[in-house]
Design a protein around this motif. Structure first.
Motif, mmCIF file in Angstrom:
data_model
loop_
_atom_site.group_PDB
_atom_site.id
_atom_site.type_symbol
_atom_site.label_atom_id
_atom_site.label_comp_id
_atom_site.label_asym_id
_atom_site.label_seq_id
_atom_site.Cartn_x
_atom_site.Cartn_y
_atom_site.Cartn_z
ATOM 1 N N GLN A 157 0.823 -1.219 0.000
ATOM 2 C CA GLN A 157 0.000 0.000 0.000
ATOM 3 C C GLN A 157 0.857 1.270 0.000
ATOM 4 O O GLN A 157 0.699 2.147 0.844
ATOM 5 N N ASN A 158 1.742 1.371 -0.978
ATOM 6 C CA ASN A 158 2.616 2.543 -1.068
ATOM 7 C C ASN A 158 2.659 3.171 -2.454
ATOM 8 O O ASN A 158 3.497 4.047 -2.699
ATOM 9 N N ASP A 159 1.771 2.736 -3.356
ATOM 10 C CA ASP A 159 1.704 3.344 -4.684
ATOM 11 C C ASP A 159 3.073 3.326 -5.376
ATOM 12 O O ASP A 159 3.513 4.309 -5.969
ATOM 13 N N ILE A 160 3.743 2.183 -5.300
ATOM 14 C CA ILE A 160 5.101 2.061 -5.833
ATOM 15 C C ILE A 160 5.121 2.067 -7.358
ATOM 16 O O ILE A 160 5.961 2.723 -7.982
ATOM 17 N N GLY A 161 4.209 1.336 -7.982
ATOM 18 C CA GLY A 161 4.156 1.283 -9.430
ATOM 19 C C GLY A 161 5.286 0.473 -10.046
ATOM 20 O O GLY A 161 6.147 -0.061 -9.354
ATOM 21 N N ASN A 162 5.302 0.426 -11.358
ATOM 22 C CA ASN A 162 6.306 -0.372 -12.077
ATOM 23 C C ASN A 162 7.720 0.172 -11.900
ATOM 24 O O ASN A 162 8.679 -0.590 -11.802
ATOM 25 N N ARG A 192 2.182 -5.596 -15.559
ATOM 26 C CA ARG A 192 2.973 -6.664 -16.164
ATOM 27 C C ARG A 192 4.448 -6.274 -16.311
ATOM 28 O O ARG A 192 5.332 -7.144 -16.244
ATOM 29 N N ARG A 193 4.721 -4.966 -16.523
ATOM 30 C CA ARG A 193 6.124 -4.543 -16.628
ATOM 31 C C ARG A 193 6.838 -4.707 -15.296
ATOM 32 O O ARG A 193 8.002 -5.114 -15.240
ATOM 33 N N GLY A 194 6.144 -4.406 -14.201
ATOM 34 C CA GLY A 194 6.725 -4.632 -12.876
ATOM 35 C C GLY A 194 6.970 -6.100 -12.616
ATOM 36 O O GLY A 194 7.990 -6.489 -12.030
ATOM 37 N N ALA A 195 6.018 -6.943 -13.063
ATOM 38 C CA ALA A 195 6.197 -8.387 -12.918
ATOM 39 C C ALA A 195 7.412 -8.865 -13.703
ATOM 40 O O ALA A 195 8.134 -9.775 -13.261
ATOM 41 N N MET A 196 7.653 -8.269 -14.850
ATOM 42 C CA MET A 196 8.818 -8.640 -15.658
ATOM 43 C C MET A 196 10.117 -8.313 -14.916
ATOM 44 O O MET A 196 11.053 -9.122 -14.889
#
Length: 309
Positions: A157-162, A192-196
């Motif tokens: 819950q910190n709005d980190i994003g990719n 999906r970019r963060g997952a990559m």
């Protein structure tokens, strides 16, 4: 005959303002010095942080330049005191939580302490709206500490994003973070970019991460495919993966189910709740559960509207 003039009724004097310590300040006599009532150093042995704040609430209808300067100095003193306390918690503690507690200016002090701590094993930064920039400060600090023994990091819950995940991916695969075992990134708008980025880090031999929480993000089927390629790799140490509420669907389940067939896959627990995996997703999982290489022990399929048949 003329009536006598009305008698003037003398009004009682207004009560003087009283500080938290019980002292009265007569600002009618010394208005230019009234700001001294705000000075925490006048409190002597009673000058605790909480007591100082109480005594510095100005009851007066005007503010002099001296009072404004004193207020600014006191505000700076409060900030410095808070940051010193935060640094002390990290440098001396083993398990520390900063849930919904940090202000913008506190992150630098916290990161500085993270770069020096030799005792901290678990830290929580939940609900601090760090964003990608402040996440980078934390990631850089973790990489710079060769003596770190940190094992668990909660950034949910910190709005980190990719972009923020990209910085963290560099950290979890850095040799100085080799003791990190658990990472919580739930509710962070990771796509999906963060997952990559995470998948690339998990495949590196320097990463020792075993538990990864990615619930309530935006991984979707393509992001699940990136993660599947990572967990099927022999270099990946991951044993527990939580993916609830990521809209991965049956296609995403298919990618991850196929990864379970590989001998290098070490995954033992996986959470698919609230992902709309449907009957097709169930079939993909059923086909792999009896495979000789599948090490899965716990499977969460709740909230997927799966039929009784």
């Amino acid at each position: 005959a003329t009536s006598p003039p009305p008698r003037r009724v003398q009004q009682p004097p207004l009560p003087l303002p009283v500080s938290a310590s019980g002292r009265r300040y007569d600002i009618r006599k010394t208005p230019g010095r009234s700001h001294q009532a705000l000075t925490p150093t006048l409190l002597g042995p009673e000058g605790s942080l909480k007591h100082s704040i109480a005594c510095c609430r100005c009851p007066f209808p005007f503010v002099t330049l001296e009072m404004a300067l004193e207020k600014e100095r006191f505000r700076q003193w409060l900030e410095d005191t808070r940051r010193e306390e935060f640094e002390g918690r990290i440098l001396t503690g083993e398990v520390v939580s900063f849930r919904d507690e940090l202000l913008d200016g506190d992150i630098s002090a916290v990161a500085n302490a993270l770069a020096r701590t030799t005792t901290l094993t678990a830290v929580t930064f939940q609900e601090n709206q760090l964003g990608s920039d402040k996440t980078k400060l934390i990631a850089d600090a973790l990489q710079s500490n060769a003596n770190s023994i940190l094992q668990a990091l909660d950034l949910s819950q910190n709005d980190i994003g990719n972009e923020g995940v990209m910085h963290l991916a560099d950290a979890i695969s850095h040799p100085n973070c080799c003791k990190l075992r658990t990472l919580n990134l739930c509710h962070n708008r990771i796509g999906r970019r963060g997952a990559m980025h995470l998948a690339q880090a998990l495949r590196r031999s320097t990463s020792q991460l075993q538990v990864l929480h990615l619930g309530a993000n935006r991984i979707r089927a393509k992001g699940a495919g990136y993660l599947a390629r990572a967990i099927s790799h022999s270099g990946c140490k991951l044993k527990d993966l939580k993916l609830y509420s990521n809209a991965i669907g049956s296609d995403g389940v298919k990618h991850l189910a196929n990864a379970l067939r590989y001998s290098g896959c070490k995954l033992q627990r996986i959470g698919f709740s609230d992902n709309n995996i449907g009957e097709d997703g169930i079939k993909h999982l059923a086909n792999v559960l009896h495979h000789s290489n599948c090490k899965l022990k716990t499977l969460d399929l709740s909230s997927n509207d799966i039929g009784a048949d």
